[in-house]
Design a protein around this motif. Sequence first.
Motif, PDB file in Angstrom:
ATOM      1  N   CYS A 206       0.770  -1.220  -0.100  1.00  0.00           N
ATOM      2  CA  CYS A 206       0.117  -0.006   0.016  1.00  0.00           C
ATOM      3  C   CYS A 206       0.990   1.066  -0.082  1.00  0.00           C
ATOM      4  CB  CYS A 206      -0.916   0.101   1.332  1.00  0.00           C
ATOM      5  SG  CYS A 206      -1.937  -1.579   1.467  1.00  0.00           S
TER       6      CYS A 206
ATOM      7  N   PRO B 194       0.352   5.034   0.649  1.00  0.00           N
ATOM      8  CA  PRO B 194      -0.443   6.061   1.144  1.00  0.00           C
ATOM      9  C   PRO B 194       0.378   7.385   0.940  1.00  0.00           C
ATOM     10  CG  PRO B 194       0.649   4.955   3.015  1.00  0.00           C
ATOM     11  CD  PRO B 194       1.134   4.067   1.809  1.00  0.00           C
TER      12      PRO B 194
ATOM     13  N   TYR C  21       1.320  10.256   6.143  1.00  0.00           N
ATOM     14  CA  TYR C  21       1.800   8.976   6.376  1.00  0.00           C
ATOM     15  C   TYR C  21       1.903   8.875   8.000  1.00  0.00           C
ATOM     16  CZ  TYR C  21       4.175   4.514   6.669  1.00  0.00           C
ATOM     17  OH  TYR C  21       4.408   3.295   6.671  1.00  0.00           O
TER      18      TYR C  21
ATOM     19  N   LYS D 139      -2.444   2.025  10.177  1.00  0.00           N
ATOM     20  CA  LYS D 139      -2.918   1.516   8.935  1.00  0.00           C
ATOM     21  C   LYS D 139      -3.388  -0.251   9.056  1.00  0.00           C
ATOM     22  CE  LYS D 139       0.458   4.454   7.927  1.00  0.00           C
ATOM     23  NZ  LYS D 139       1.431   5.163   9.201  1.00  0.00           N
TER      24      LYS D 139
ATOM     25  N   ARG E 167      -3.810  -4.892  11.867  1.00  0.00           N
ATOM     26  CA  ARG E 167      -3.610  -3.419  11.952  1.00  0.00           C
ATOM     27  C   ARG E 167      -2.005  -3.207  12.355  1.00  0.00           C
ATOM     28  NH1 ARG E 167      -8.208  -1.512  15.801  1.00  0.00           N
ATOM     29  NH2 ARG E 167      -6.881   0.302  16.055  1.00  0.00           N
ATOM     30  N   THR E 168      -1.562  -1.919  12.189  1.00  0.00           N
ATOM     31  CA  THR E 168       0.072  -1.704  12.664  1.00  0.00           C
ATOM     32  C   THR E 168       0.080  -1.278  13.930  1.00  0.00           C
ATOM     33  OG1 THR E 168      -0.406   0.465  11.765  1.00  0.00           O
ATOM     34  CG2 THR E 168       0.580  -1.071  10.305  1.00  0.00           C
TER      35      THR E 168
ATOM     36  N   ASP F  50       4.794  -2.274   8.613  1.00  0.00           N
ATOM     37  CA  ASP F  50       4.901  -0.728   8.038  1.00  0.00           C
ATOM     38  C   ASP F  50       6.323  -0.269   8.145  1.00  0.00           C
ATOM     39  OD1 ASP F  50       4.343   1.789   8.179  1.00  0.00           O
ATOM     40  OD2 ASP F  50       3.365   2.001   9.921  1.00  0.00           O
TER      41      ASP F  50
ATOM     42  N   VAL G 235       3.304   0.262   3.373  1.00  0.00           N
ATOM     43  CA  VAL G 235       2.738  -0.881   4.200  1.00  0.00           C
ATOM     44  C   VAL G 235       2.804  -2.060   3.413  1.00  0.00           C
ATOM     45  CG1 VAL G 235       0.628  -1.782   5.540  1.00  0.00           C
ATOM     46  CG2 VAL G 235       1.601   0.709   5.554  1.00  0.00           C
TER      47      VAL G 235
ATOM     48  N   CYS H 266      -6.637  -1.850   1.863  1.00  0.00           N
ATOM     49  CA  CYS H 266      -5.670  -1.338   2.826  1.00  0.00           C
ATOM     50  C   CYS H 266      -6.230   0.232   3.002  1.00  0.00           C
ATOM     51  CB  CYS H 266      -4.284  -1.310   1.884  1.00  0.00           C
ATOM     52  SG  CYS H 266      -2.927  -0.974   3.216  1.00  0.00           S
TER      53      CYS H 266
ATOM     54  N   LEU I 137      -6.511   3.584   5.942  1.00  0.00           N
ATOM     55  CA  LEU I 137      -5.913   4.499   7.270  1.00  0.00           C
ATOM     56  C   LEU I 137      -6.994   4.327   8.267  1.00  0.00           C
ATOM     57  CD1 LEU I 137      -4.064   7.466   5.867  1.00  0.00           C
ATOM     58  CD2 LEU I 137      -3.073   5.446   7.043  1.00  0.00           C
TER      59      LEU I 137
END
Length: 494
Positions: A140, A142, A147, A152, A168-169, A189, A196, A213, A215
């Motif tokens: 991904c 972004p 960022y 993410k 999730r990150t 990440d 990502v 993907c 946010l």
Amino acid sequence: MELRALLLLLLCFPGFQAQILRTEETRSEGSSLYIQCPYTAQTTHQQQKAWCRLRNRQCEPLVVTKEYSHTNWATKGRVALKDNPTERTVSVTMTELQAEDSGTYFCAYYSYGYHQLRMISLFVFKELHKWELDSVSVQCLPSTLNYSLGTKVWCRREDETLCSVIVRTDYSSTQHNSKALEDRTLIQDDTQKRTVTITMQKLQAEDSGMYWCALYRRSYLTWLTEVRLSVFKRTKQYTAKESGDVSVQCPYSAPEYRAVSKAWCKEGARKSCTVLVTTNSLEYQRTPQQGRVRIQDDTEQGIVTVTMERLQAQDTGVYWCALYEHAHLFRMLEVTLNVSEVLAGTTLPGAASTSQATPAANSPAPSSNGNTFILLSGILSILFLLALISLVTLYVRRCKQLNATAHSKGNRDGEDTCEKPGNTAQPESYERLRSPRDNSKDLKYVTLNFKSQLSPEDPLYCNVELSEVHRKPKDENVEYATIAVKQLTTNDKG
């Protein structure tokens, strides 16, 4: 009244107008986008037209026409723009779309700044096709947003409004002993590259679907990349005969799954699969097929071989060749097996698209031998009767032919005999009178001797076959002779 109010809103609030003209377009990677943007009469063809990408709420021009120029088209990279002043439209074409092309775009004209004509929300999704047990990796990018803001996430779209978060990150990703999708998915990440990366392992057909993907910020998801994943099963079909055997080979990636146990299971209700045998000798399964199923794993070649012996009709069904890890099955190959009952004296033909098992050599039942003997005896009896009838028929026909030949010969002999009417005396000897078959004109002589005495007045007759006489005699000299019978005296007799 409502129409007047709507027009008043459009005139007084141009931002509302832009919101009304906003549309969404979805394309797959590698495809093209073509749109048309109309403009009003107040916008002249001499004004610059542009195709912009919205970044930080500002217009980032991708392609612009020249001001006060006779040229009404412009290209840059994969984007082409054309202004048609007659129809008052601006046409835009984007080719070879990529996932990073996703974003917000708008057509605009320049007059002390860019003014929107039509806004487009473009979604370019990745379309991936994989086989079961394959892995997939997605990046991904972004780059259009800050960022550092938000978390993410990787989520699965359930419907138009719901996207279930898988990983999730802000949570550490760890491998669990589970078949659940979240336990087979990793998210990484990379803050330096501002990317990502999502990795999904041991894919199964049920993992097919649409993924995002995105946010995650303030309980809202902001879309970044869309992936449409299709996972296909490897399948085979086998047809076997009852009491026969069948052997199945299941290939797999040896470097990845060499150390993992393998299993052979039969699919039941609700897609559950009952394990019949495994490569782990510590696993003991009590099943109806116990002792009739063997499994071997060639870890060097990456091939699992399963053999089922002495097949029965109830063995028909769907089977899996699968990885067996922590009591969870990951399908490698789906096998459909059809076991047919074998009737006496019949064999089951094999199909080109299926594998035919070799049946065991079993001796036939006594009832089968008796039926076969009766059938053969009946056939031989019928053949013997037909042969006898044919011989009798030929014998009768031969006798009739011989009788007809003898009768015909007797009639012909009678027709060739020369006799005197009224007298029972027969000539001592005679010769059949035949017409000459050659071209010779020599005179033919016949000598007639009679035992009885004839008077000179008695006539003499002779029968001649009609076929012996020329139908059309040629013109030739004919000589006639008169035969007179002279009464012999006593002195002349001797």
